[in-house]
Motif scaffolding. Structure first.
Motif, PDB file in Angstrom:
ATOM      1  N   TYR A  63       1.012  -1.240   0.126  1.00  0.00           N
ATOM      2  CA  TYR A  63      -0.042   0.099   0.030  1.00  0.00           C
ATOM      3  C   TYR A  63       0.932   1.155   0.068  1.00  0.00           C
ATOM      4  O   TYR A  63       1.890   1.423   0.770  1.00  0.00           O
ATOM      5  N   GLY A  64       0.443   2.305  -0.751  1.00  0.00           N
ATOM      6  CA  GLY A  64       1.343   3.527  -0.962  1.00  0.00           C
ATOM      7  C   GLY A  64       0.504   4.684  -0.792  1.00  0.00           C
ATOM      8  O   GLY A  64      -1.031   4.547  -1.200  1.00  0.00           O
ATOM      9  N   ASP A  65       0.992   6.122  -0.259  1.00  0.00           N
ATOM     10  CA  ASP A  65      -0.134   6.799  -0.034  1.00  0.00           C
ATOM     11  C   ASP A  65       0.981   8.316   0.056  1.00  0.00           C
ATOM     12  O   ASP A  65       1.929   8.209   0.321  1.00  0.00           O
ATOM     13  N   ARG A  66       0.008   9.336  -0.011  1.00  0.00           N
ATOM     14  CA  ARG A  66       0.807  10.771   0.090  1.00  0.00           C
ATOM     15  C   ARG A  66       0.600  10.989   1.624  1.00  0.00           C
ATOM     16  O   ARG A  66      -0.441  11.374   1.866  1.00  0.00           O
ATOM     17  N   LEU A  67       1.753  11.230   2.066  1.00  0.00           N
ATOM     18  CA  LEU A  67       1.741  11.712   3.592  1.00  0.00           C
ATOM     19  C   LEU A  67       1.768  13.046   3.778  1.00  0.00           C
ATOM     20  O   LEU A  67       1.085  13.447   4.764  1.00  0.00           O
ATOM     21  N   ASP A  70       2.525  23.781  -1.054  1.00  0.00           N
ATOM     22  CA  ASP A  70       2.967  24.514  -2.322  1.00  0.00           C
ATOM     23  C   ASP A  70       4.143  24.070  -3.022  1.00  0.00           C
ATOM     24  O   ASP A  70       4.200  23.841  -4.190  1.00  0.00           O
ATOM     25  N   SER A  71       5.221  23.519  -2.179  1.00  0.00           N
ATOM     26  CA  SER A  71       6.460  23.158  -2.713  1.00  0.00           C
ATOM     27  C   SER A  71       6.902  21.943  -2.376  1.00  0.00           C
ATOM     28  O   SER A  71       7.871  21.491  -2.989  1.00  0.00           O
ATOM     29  N   LYS A  72       6.394  21.055  -1.712  1.00  0.00           N
ATOM     30  CA  LYS A  72       6.768  19.942  -1.057  1.00  0.00           C
ATOM     31  C   LYS A  72       5.628  18.765  -1.241  1.00  0.00           C
ATOM     32  O   LYS A  72       4.393  19.128  -0.878  1.00  0.00           O
ATOM     33  N   THR A  73       6.112  17.330  -1.604  1.00  0.00           N
ATOM     34  CA  THR A  73       5.176  16.312  -1.274  1.00  0.00           C
ATOM     35  C   THR A  73       6.165  15.093  -0.680  1.00  0.00           C
ATOM     36  O   THR A  73       7.389  15.094  -1.090  1.00  0.00           O
ATOM     37  N   LEU A  74       5.461  14.432   0.171  1.00  0.00           N
ATOM     38  CA  LEU A  74       6.075  13.277   0.803  1.00  0.00           C
ATOM     39  C   LEU A  74       5.229  12.075   0.589  1.00  0.00           C
ATOM     40  O   LEU A  74       3.882  11.962   1.045  1.00  0.00           O
ATOM     41  N   GLU A  75       5.900  10.893  -0.179  1.00  0.00           N
ATOM     42  CA  GLU A  75       5.103   9.892  -0.310  1.00  0.00           C
ATOM     43  C   GLU A  75       5.728   8.496   0.299  1.00  0.00           C
ATOM     44  O   GLU A  75       6.926   8.482   0.161  1.00  0.00           O
ATOM     45  N   ALA A  76       5.054   7.471   0.544  1.00  0.00           N
ATOM     46  CA  ALA A  76       5.588   6.409   1.359  1.00  0.00           C
ATOM     47  C   ALA A  76       4.876   4.988   0.784  1.00  0.00           C
ATOM     48  O   ALA A  76       3.433   5.227   0.515  1.00  0.00           O
ATOM     49  N   GLU A  77       5.449   3.983   0.917  1.00  0.00           N
ATOM     50  CA  GLU A  77       4.783   2.702   0.645  1.00  0.00           C
ATOM     51  C   GLU A  77       5.414   1.402   1.406  1.00  0.00           C
ATOM     52  O   GLU A  77       6.682   1.797   1.740  1.00  0.00           O
ATOM     53  N   ILE A  78       4.573   0.623   1.871  1.00  0.00           N
ATOM     54  CA  ILE A  78       5.229  -0.588   2.443  1.00  0.00           C
ATOM     55  C   ILE A  78       4.305  -1.868   2.161  1.00  0.00           C
ATOM     56  O   ILE A  78       3.288  -1.692   1.755  1.00  0.00           O
ATOM     57  N   GLY A  79       5.126  -2.944   2.219  1.00  0.00           N
ATOM     58  CA  GLY A  79       4.460  -4.161   1.941  1.00  0.00           C
ATOM     59  C   GLY A  79       5.269  -5.380   1.935  1.00  0.00           C
ATOM     60  O   GLY A  79       6.811  -5.196   2.075  1.00  0.00           O
ATOM     61  N   ALA A  86      11.254 -14.518   2.537  1.00  0.00           N
ATOM     62  CA  ALA A  86      10.242 -13.700   2.501  1.00  0.00           C
ATOM     63  C   ALA A  86      11.030 -12.224   3.073  1.00  0.00           C
ATOM     64  O   ALA A  86      12.143 -12.307   3.720  1.00  0.00           O
ATOM     65  N   MET A  87      10.529 -11.090   2.848  1.00  0.00           N
ATOM     66  CA  MET A  87      11.153  -9.752   2.986  1.00  0.00           C
ATOM     67  C   MET A  87       9.836  -8.682   3.285  1.00  0.00           C
ATOM     68  O   MET A  87       8.805  -9.019   2.764  1.00  0.00           O
ATOM     69  N   VAL A  88      10.237  -7.754   4.005  1.00  0.00           N
ATOM     70  CA  VAL A  88       9.389  -6.469   4.160  1.00  0.00           C
ATOM     71  C   VAL A  88      10.131  -5.394   3.434  1.00  0.00           C
ATOM     72  O   VAL A  88      11.294  -4.995   3.759  1.00  0.00           O
ATOM     73  N   ARG A  89       9.282  -4.549   2.453  1.00  0.00           N
ATOM     74  CA  ARG A  89       9.892  -3.599   1.851  1.00  0.00           C
ATOM     75  C   ARG A  89       9.242  -2.285   2.273  1.00  0.00           C
ATOM     76  O   ARG A  89       8.016  -2.138   2.276  1.00  0.00           O
ATOM     77  N   GLY A  90      10.025  -1.289   2.453  1.00  0.00           N
ATOM     78  CA  GLY A  90       9.567   0.102   2.800  1.00  0.00           C
ATOM     79  C   GLY A  90      10.200   1.179   1.624  1.00  0.00           C
ATOM     80  O   GLY A  90      11.501   0.944   1.721  1.00  0.00           O
ATOM     81  N   ALA A  91       9.368   2.068   1.283  1.00  0.00           N
ATOM     82  CA  ALA A  91       9.991   3.127   0.502  1.00  0.00           C
ATOM     83  C   ALA A  91       9.524   4.611   0.831  1.00  0.00           C
ATOM     84  O   ALA A  91       8.432   4.418   1.182  1.00  0.00           O
ATOM     85  N   ALA A  92      10.086   5.544   0.586  1.00  0.00           N
ATOM     86  CA  ALA A  92       9.670   6.917   0.596  1.00  0.00           C
ATOM     87  C   ALA A  92      10.379   7.869  -0.188  1.00  0.00           C
ATOM     88  O   ALA A  92      11.637   7.682  -0.697  1.00  0.00           O
ATOM     89  N   THR A  93       9.748   8.820  -0.662  1.00  0.00           N
ATOM     90  CA  THR A  93      10.434   9.870  -1.877  1.00  0.00           C
ATOM     91  C   THR A  93       9.727  11.379  -1.229  1.00  0.00           C
ATOM     92  O   THR A  93       8.323  11.505  -1.097  1.00  0.00           O
ATOM     93  N   LEU A  94      10.594  12.232  -1.266  1.00  0.00           N
ATOM     94  CA  LEU A  94      10.374  13.555  -0.850  1.00  0.00           C
ATOM     95  C   LEU A  94      10.678  14.360  -2.081  1.00  0.00           C
ATOM     96  O   LEU A  94      11.833  14.455  -2.598  1.00  0.00           O
ATOM     97  N   ASN A  95       9.835  15.150  -2.735  1.00  0.00           N
ATOM     98  CA  ASN A  95      10.069  16.222  -3.657  1.00  0.00           C
ATOM     99  C   ASN A  95       9.960  17.697  -3.217  1.00  0.00           C
ATOM    100  O   ASN A  95       8.750  17.824  -2.723  1.00  0.00           O
ATOM    101  N   TRP A  96      11.025  18.403  -3.405  1.00  0.00           N
ATOM    102  CA  TRP A  96      10.804  19.681  -2.964  1.00  0.00           C
ATOM    103  C   TRP A  96      11.000  20.838  -3.902  1.00  0.00           C
ATOM    104  O   TRP A  96      12.418  20.487  -4.414  1.00  0.00           O
ATOM    105  N   LYS A  97      10.282  21.552  -4.387  1.00  0.00           N
ATOM    106  CA  LYS A  97      10.603  22.574  -5.256  1.00  0.00           C
ATOM    107  C   LYS A  97      11.384  23.802  -4.833  1.00  0.00           C
ATOM    108  O   LYS A  97      10.562  24.407  -3.964  1.00  0.00           O
TER     109      LYS A  97
END
Length: 247
Positions: free
Chosen positions: A133-137, A141-150, A167-178
């Motif tokens: 599952y992933g979502d925007r946290l 106006d200038s920043k977005t932070l998104e994350a996912e885990i599963g 088996a493994m557990v993966r988590g990821a996050a992305t920060l975009n800043w204008k």
């Protein structure tokens, strides 16, 4: 046991299922980057790095694909005093992700697959598939932070030719800043926790526009494996300066 290569093919196939099911054709967003460094004098060598990122936004699916490569060779003097060229790095990475949109607020269910071939790495082969599952946290106006885990499954071959699966557990996050109209900052982080190893990757980058489609990008990449064979380092880093063309 052999490396489970069909793992990657199956995951990439799943990532494309959503695209094939849509009737409407939406435009692709693609960027290609390339950088090369050649040194001479007391130290001679050549290194080349490149990457292609593609994204497609459909009515119900958001698909992402990536390919990256890094190559390095050095000129050395052998025991006989002769100049020889020796390859010191060769790495290829490919990934695909398909996200099924749950609502208009960026929430999605995803399937992700990746494969890494690293001739000189602690793991010479490394493949995984993950769902989650992933979502925007956060967003302003200038920043977005998104994350996912599963959860997921990985298969890897170490430099001393030992194959690991589990088996493994993966988590990821992305920060975009204008930062401004012409400059952007991006931070990515991924953690893949398995029974035998935890693989962590992080990249910090700043991009500046040269014109409408061309950018200059400076990036610092860190990759870490918690458990590596004797003689191998746990952490690899890569600093790059590349030209990026978007279309």
């Amino acid at each position: 046991m052999k490396l489970n290569k069909p793992l990657l093919l199956s995951s990439l196939l799943l990532c494309s299922v959503g695209s094939q099911a849509e009737d409407a054709v939406k435009p692709w967003s693609t960027s290609a980057e390339l950088g090369a460094i050649a040194t001479s004098g007391n130290t001679k060598g050549t290194s080349i790095t490149g990457k292609i990122d593609s994204k497609q936004e459909l009515e119900k699916w958001s698909n992402e694909y990536a390919f990256a490569a890094f190559y390095k060779e050095d000129e050395l003097t052998n025991a006989a005093g002769d100049k020889v060229t020796e390859k010191s790095a060769e790495r290829f990475f490919v990934s695909g992700k398909g996200g099924y949109k749950l609502d208009a607020d960026h929430a999605k269910l995803y399937v992700f697959g990746s494969y890494t071939d690293d001739t000189f790495g602690a793991y010479t082969k490394y493949a995984l598939v993950s769902v989650g599952y992933g979502d925007r946290l956060y967003e302003d106006d200038s920043k977005t932070l998104e994350a996912e885990i599963g959860p997921g499954y990985y298969s890897g071959r170490t430099s001393d030719d030992i194959t690991e699966n589990g088996a493994m557990v993966r988590g990821a996050a992305t920060l975009n800043w204008k930062l401004s109209d012409t400059a952007d900052f991006k931070q990515t982080l991924s953690v893949e926790m398995g029974e035998n190893n935890t693989r962590t990757g992080a990249e910090s980058s700043v991009s500046a526009k040269i014109n409408g489609k061309m950018q200059m990008k400076a990036a610092f990449l860190v990759m870490n494996d918690s458990d590596v064979p004797v003689g191998k380092k746990k952490t690899d880093t890569q600093t790059s300066l590349t030209l990026v063309y978007s279309f």
